[in-house]
Design a protein around this motif. Structure first.
Motif, PDB file in Angstrom:
ATOM      1  N   ASP A  48      20.585   3.368  47.950  1.00  0.00           N
ATOM      2  CA  ASP A  48      21.797   4.191  47.876  1.00  0.00           C
ATOM      3  C   ASP A  48      21.431   5.659  47.723  1.00  0.00           C
ATOM      4  OD1 ASP A  48      24.815   4.453  47.436  1.00  0.00           O
ATOM      5  OD2 ASP A  48      24.004   5.451  45.670  1.00  0.00           O
ATOM      6  N   THR A  49      22.093   6.509  48.513  1.00  0.00           N
ATOM      7  CA  THR A  49      21.896   7.943  48.396  1.00  0.00           C
ATOM      8  C   THR A  49      23.218   8.650  48.643  1.00  0.00           C
ATOM      9  OG1 THR A  49      20.446   9.762  49.062  1.00  0.00           O
ATOM     10  CG2 THR A  49      21.171   8.270  50.815  1.00  0.00           C
ATOM     11  N   ALA A  50      23.182   9.969  48.813  1.00  0.00           N
ATOM     12  CA  ALA A  50      24.388  10.757  49.070  1.00  0.00           C
ATOM     13  C   ALA A  50      23.979  12.083  49.665  1.00  0.00           C
ATOM     14  CB  ALA A  50      25.179  10.987  47.776  1.00  0.00           C
ATOM     15  N   GLU A  51      24.874  12.674  50.446  1.00  0.00           N
ATOM     16  CA  GLU A  51      24.542  13.960  51.059  1.00  0.00           C
ATOM     17  C   GLU A  51      24.315  15.047  50.016  1.00  0.00           C
ATOM     18  OE1 GLU A  51      27.702  15.344  53.599  1.00  0.00           O
ATOM     19  OE2 GLU A  51      29.171  15.453  51.977  1.00  0.00           O
ATOM     20  N   MET A  52      24.952  14.944  48.835  1.00  0.00           N
ATOM     21  CA  MET A  52      24.830  16.000  47.832  1.00  0.00           C
ATOM     22  C   MET A  52      23.600  15.865  46.944  1.00  0.00           C
ATOM     23  SD  MET A  52      27.601  14.975  44.872  1.00  0.00           S
ATOM     24  CE  MET A  52      26.729  15.805  43.533  1.00  0.00           C
ATOM     25  N   TYR A  53      22.861  14.766  47.061  1.00  0.00           N
ATOM     26  CA  TYR A  53      21.686  14.567  46.212  1.00  0.00           C
ATOM     27  C   TYR A  53      20.531  15.452  46.674  1.00  0.00           C
ATOM     28  CZ  TYR A  53      23.874  10.266  44.387  1.00  0.00           C
ATOM     29  OH  TYR A  53      24.707   9.341  43.800  1.00  0.00           O
ATOM     30  N   PRO A  54      19.625  15.831  45.744  1.00  0.00           N
ATOM     31  CA  PRO A  54      19.413  15.338  44.388  1.00  0.00           C
ATOM     32  C   PRO A  54      20.296  16.045  43.351  1.00  0.00           C
ATOM     33  CG  PRO A  54      17.716  16.932  44.908  1.00  0.00           C
ATOM     34  CD  PRO A  54      18.547  16.774  46.149  1.00  0.00           C
ATOM     35  N   VAL A  55      20.251  15.459  42.136  1.00  0.00           N
ATOM     36  CA  VAL A  55      20.962  16.016  40.984  1.00  0.00           C
ATOM     37  C   VAL A  55      19.948  16.543  39.972  1.00  0.00           C
ATOM     38  CG1 VAL A  55      22.882  14.436  41.334  1.00  0.00           C
ATOM     39  CG2 VAL A  55      21.046  13.797  39.775  1.00  0.00           C
ATOM     40  N   ASN A  56      20.486  17.022  38.877  1.00  0.00           N
ATOM     41  CA  ASN A  56      19.668  17.564  37.766  1.00  0.00           C
ATOM     42  C   ASN A  56      18.781  18.724  38.204  1.00  0.00           C
ATOM     43  OD1 ASN A  56      20.760  15.635  35.993  1.00  0.00           O
ATOM     44  ND2 ASN A  56      19.201  14.149  36.553  1.00  0.00           N
ATOM     45  N   PRO A  57      19.373  19.793  38.755  1.00  0.00           N
ATOM     46  CA  PRO A  57      20.809  19.982  38.996  1.00  0.00           C
ATOM     47  C   PRO A  57      21.160  19.776  40.466  1.00  0.00           C
ATOM     48  CG  PRO A  57      19.713  22.083  39.119  1.00  0.00           C
ATOM     49  CD  PRO A  57      18.627  21.055  38.891  1.00  0.00           C
ATOM     50  N   VAL A  58      22.484  19.768  40.748  1.00  0.00           N
ATOM     51  CA  VAL A  58      22.954  19.895  42.128  1.00  0.00           C
ATOM     52  C   VAL A  58      22.972  21.388  42.439  1.00  0.00           C
ATOM     53  CG1 VAL A  58      24.886  19.548  43.705  1.00  0.00           C
ATOM     54  CG2 VAL A  58      24.373  17.826  41.954  1.00  0.00           C
ATOM     55  N   SER A  59      22.369  21.773  43.551  1.00  0.00           N
ATOM     56  CA  SER A  59      22.330  23.193  43.899  1.00  0.00           C
ATOM     57  C   SER A  59      22.395  23.362  45.403  1.00  0.00           C
ATOM     58  CB  SER A  59      21.054  23.857  43.362  1.00  0.00           C
ATOM     59  OG  SER A  59      19.924  23.406  44.091  1.00  0.00           O
ATOM     60  N   ALA A  60      22.825  24.541  45.832  1.00  0.00           N
ATOM     61  CA  ALA A  60      22.904  24.830  47.267  1.00  0.00           C
ATOM     62  C   ALA A  60      21.543  24.721  47.926  1.00  0.00           C
ATOM     63  CB  ALA A  60      23.499  26.217  47.470  1.00  0.00           C
ATOM     64  N   GLU A  61      20.482  24.998  47.168  1.00  0.00           N
ATOM     65  CA  GLU A  61      19.137  24.982  47.725  1.00  0.00           C
ATOM     66  C   GLU A  61      18.596  23.570  47.933  1.00  0.00           C
ATOM     67  OE1 GLU A  61      20.345  28.611  46.242  1.00  0.00           O
ATOM     68  OE2 GLU A  61      20.030  26.839  44.964  1.00  0.00           O
ATOM     69  N   THR A  62      19.134  22.590  47.199  1.00  0.00           N
ATOM     70  CA  THR A  62      18.547  21.248  47.263  1.00  0.00           C
ATOM     71  C   THR A  62      19.449  20.195  47.898  1.00  0.00           C
ATOM     72  OG1 THR A  62      19.329  20.669  45.034  1.00  0.00           O
ATOM     73  CG2 THR A  62      17.132  21.673  45.221  1.00  0.00           C
ATOM     74  N   VAL A  63      20.748  20.453  48.077  1.00  0.00           N
ATOM     75  CA  VAL A  63      21.615  19.409  48.642  1.00  0.00           C
ATOM     76  C   VAL A  63      21.060  18.943  49.983  1.00  0.00           C
ATOM     77  CG1 VAL A  63      23.744  20.066  47.451  1.00  0.00           C
ATOM     78  CG2 VAL A  63      23.165  21.151  49.639  1.00  0.00           C
ATOM     79  N   GLY A  64      21.079  17.643  50.189  1.00  0.00           N
ATOM     80  CA  GLY A  64      20.540  17.058  51.403  1.00  0.00           C
ATOM     81  C   GLY A  64      19.073  16.691  51.328  1.00  0.00           C
ATOM     82  N   ARG A  65      18.372  17.177  50.320  1.00  0.00           N
ATOM     83  CA  ARG A  65      16.931  16.942  50.242  1.00  0.00           C
ATOM     84  C   ARG A  65      16.610  15.468  50.041  1.00  0.00           C
ATOM     85  NH1 ARG A  65      13.827  20.570  46.024  1.00  0.00           N
ATOM     86  NH2 ARG A  65      14.473  22.170  47.518  1.00  0.00           N
ATOM     87  N   THR A  66      17.418  14.760  49.273  1.00  0.00           N
ATOM     88  CA  THR A  66      17.144  13.336  49.050  1.00  0.00           C
ATOM     89  C   THR A  66      17.231  12.562  50.354  1.00  0.00           C
ATOM     90  OG1 THR A  66      17.995  13.479  46.794  1.00  0.00           O
ATOM     91  CG2 THR A  66      17.843  11.288  47.768  1.00  0.00           C
ATOM     92  N   GLU A  67      18.281  12.821  51.140  1.00  0.00           N
ATOM     93  CA  GLU A  67      18.375  12.156  52.444  1.00  0.00           C
ATOM     94  C   GLU A  67      17.166  12.513  53.313  1.00  0.00           C
ATOM     95  OE1 GLU A  67      23.067  11.313  53.399  1.00  0.00           O
ATOM     96  OE2 GLU A  67      22.251  13.250  54.031  1.00  0.00           O
ATOM     97  N   GLU A  68      16.713  13.742  53.247  1.00  0.00           N
ATOM     98  CA  GLU A  68      15.545  14.143  54.038  1.00  0.00           C
ATOM     99  C   GLU A  68      14.301  13.372  53.622  1.00  0.00           C
ATOM    100  OE1 GLU A  68      15.313  18.321  53.401  1.00  0.00           O
ATOM    101  OE2 GLU A  68      16.957  18.794  54.800  1.00  0.00           O
ATOM    102  N   ILE A  69      14.110  13.196  52.323  1.00  0.00           N
ATOM    103  CA  ILE A  69      12.941  12.456  51.829  1.00  0.00           C
ATOM    104  C   ILE A  69      12.999  11.005  52.291  1.00  0.00           C
ATOM    105  CG2 ILE A  69      11.918  11.510  49.715  1.00  0.00           C
ATOM    106  CD1 ILE A  69      12.517  14.247  48.404  1.00  0.00           C
ATOM    107  N   ILE A  70      14.186  10.398  52.193  1.00  0.00           N
ATOM    108  CA  ILE A  70      14.343   9.021  52.676  1.00  0.00           C
ATOM    109  C   ILE A  70      14.128   8.980  54.179  1.00  0.00           C
ATOM    110  CG2 ILE A  70      15.983   7.112  52.947  1.00  0.00           C
ATOM    111  CD1 ILE A  70      17.262   8.064  50.283  1.00  0.00           C
ATOM    112  N   GLY A  71      14.660   9.979  54.896  1.00  0.00           N
ATOM    113  CA  GLY A  71      14.481  10.039  56.342  1.00  0.00           C
ATOM    114  C   GLY A  71      13.027  10.135  56.757  1.00  0.00           C
TER     115      GLY A  71
END
Length: 348
Positions: A48-71
């Motif tokens: 499970d992931t989300a376009e807004m991840y990662p958290v801690n914190p959520v920031s404009a610089e990091t949104v989408g990074r989790t999907e990229e790592i999974i990709g």
């Protein structure tokens, strides 16, 4: 690893789901890829992931990074794409880092799916979820002063119809397989189900809401809806952001922990929460159980549970959580848990 139905889709998902919201902040890409490999090898088939991840914190610089790592992992392991169910989420109204905070609609859905597919480096998403309703939600501690009276029913239902048409178009294109909700209510879920039945559009397969020994809002109306309509719960924060592990007892704040980054733990910090946690920790200790195993194994006992989403900042935490699949709780433990719940209801 117990497998459970994903709604009425015919798909089966593992009782544990690998959460990924720390991938890209607290968890590096090499560690994240190692976690995915280990989770799949252990029998987990649900990520499970989300376009807004990662958290801690959520920031404009990091949104989408989790999907990229999974990709990147998907790109390196193309032969395994059929081995797991991949779930992601469309951010709801107010998330300024995407589409200037626009509400979910037929306009935003194709754009959001385009972007997620590009980051995930895959042709399709198995479970596409709406992260929270446009109208807002009683989740995230909003239940204490929840007031739905400003909502306009006709506008809500019209938007739902609009979204379902867009989702059907995405199913027809083969870009998503099925549809789920998150942070939803019984009324909202019932409307999505009703409209899908009327129109033949994609039927809600799952609801991803917070649920744990310390947060049991799902136990009444949502429980009934889940069972009767075969819409399973994907429980997030089943360890209550780590509170149920015991690591924050007596004022402890381990270095690098979520509390070290988010002292209020998303509103879960309260005068009563550590007394409640102590009650569950005591049950685990007296019965010779790891509290992580007890909390996750208890989720399996709930009649509406589809899968419990756990996140592991480290590989060691992942290994510990996986041990829960080997644990079954006795009736005595379950009864003691219910007694603790009555003594410490809704501690946050």
């Amino acid at each position: 690893m117990q497998m459970n139905p994903l709604g009425r889709t015919g798909l089966m998902v593992s009782e544990l789901c690998l959460g990924t919201m720390t991938f890209g902040t607290q968890t590096s890409q090499p560690e994240a890829h190692r976690q995915i490999d280990r989770a799949l090898d252990a029998g987990i088939n649900f990520i499970d992931t989300a376009e807004m991840y990662p958290v801690n914190p959520v920031s404009a610089e990091t949104v989408g990074r989790t999907e990229e790592i999974i990709g990147n992992w998907i790109q390196e392991n193309p032969a395994r794409r059929g081995d797991y169910i991949l779930a992601t989420k469309h951010s709801g109204e107010g998330m300024k880092h995407f589409r200037d905070g626009a509400p979910i609609s037929s306009k935003t859905i194709p754009e959001a799916i385009d972007s997620s597919l590009a980051r995930l480096k895959t042709d399709y998403i198995d479970l596409y979820q709406f992260h929270w309703p446009n109208r807002g939600s009683y989740m995230f501690r909003q239940n204490w002063r929840y007031d739905p009276s400003p909502q306009r029913r006709d506008e809500i239902v019209d938007n739902m119809r609009d979204c379902l048409e867009a989702l059907q178009a995405e199913v027809d294109k083969g870009r998503i397989r099925t549809f789920g909700l998150s942070n939803e209510s019984a009324w909202g879920t019932a409307q999505w189900l009703r409209l899908a039945e009327e129109t033949g559009a994609p039927r809600v397969a799952s609801v991803q809401n917070e649920y744990s020994l310390l947060c049991r809002l799902y136990d009444t109306d949502m429980a009934e809806l889940s069972v009767q309509e075969e819409v399973g719960l994907m429980a997030f924060s089943p360890l209550a952001t780590g509170i149920l592990t015991g690591k924050y007892q007596n004022g402890a704040i381990p270095e690098g922990s979520r509390k070290s980054l988010n002292p209020e733990l998303g509103g879960r910090e309260s005068p009563r929460v550590y007394d409640a946690a102590a009650a569950y920790l005591d049950i685990a200790k007296r019965h010779g159980l790891d509290p992580v195993h007890m909390a996750l194994a208890w989720c399996r006992t709930r009649p509406f549970m589809m899968s419990a989403i756990f996140g592991a900042t480290t590989f060691e935490q992942l290994e510990r959580a996986l041990g829960a699949t080997e644990v079954s709780l006795s009736e005595e433990v379950v009864e003691e848990i219910e007694a603790a719940h009555r003594a410490h209801p809704m501690p946050y």
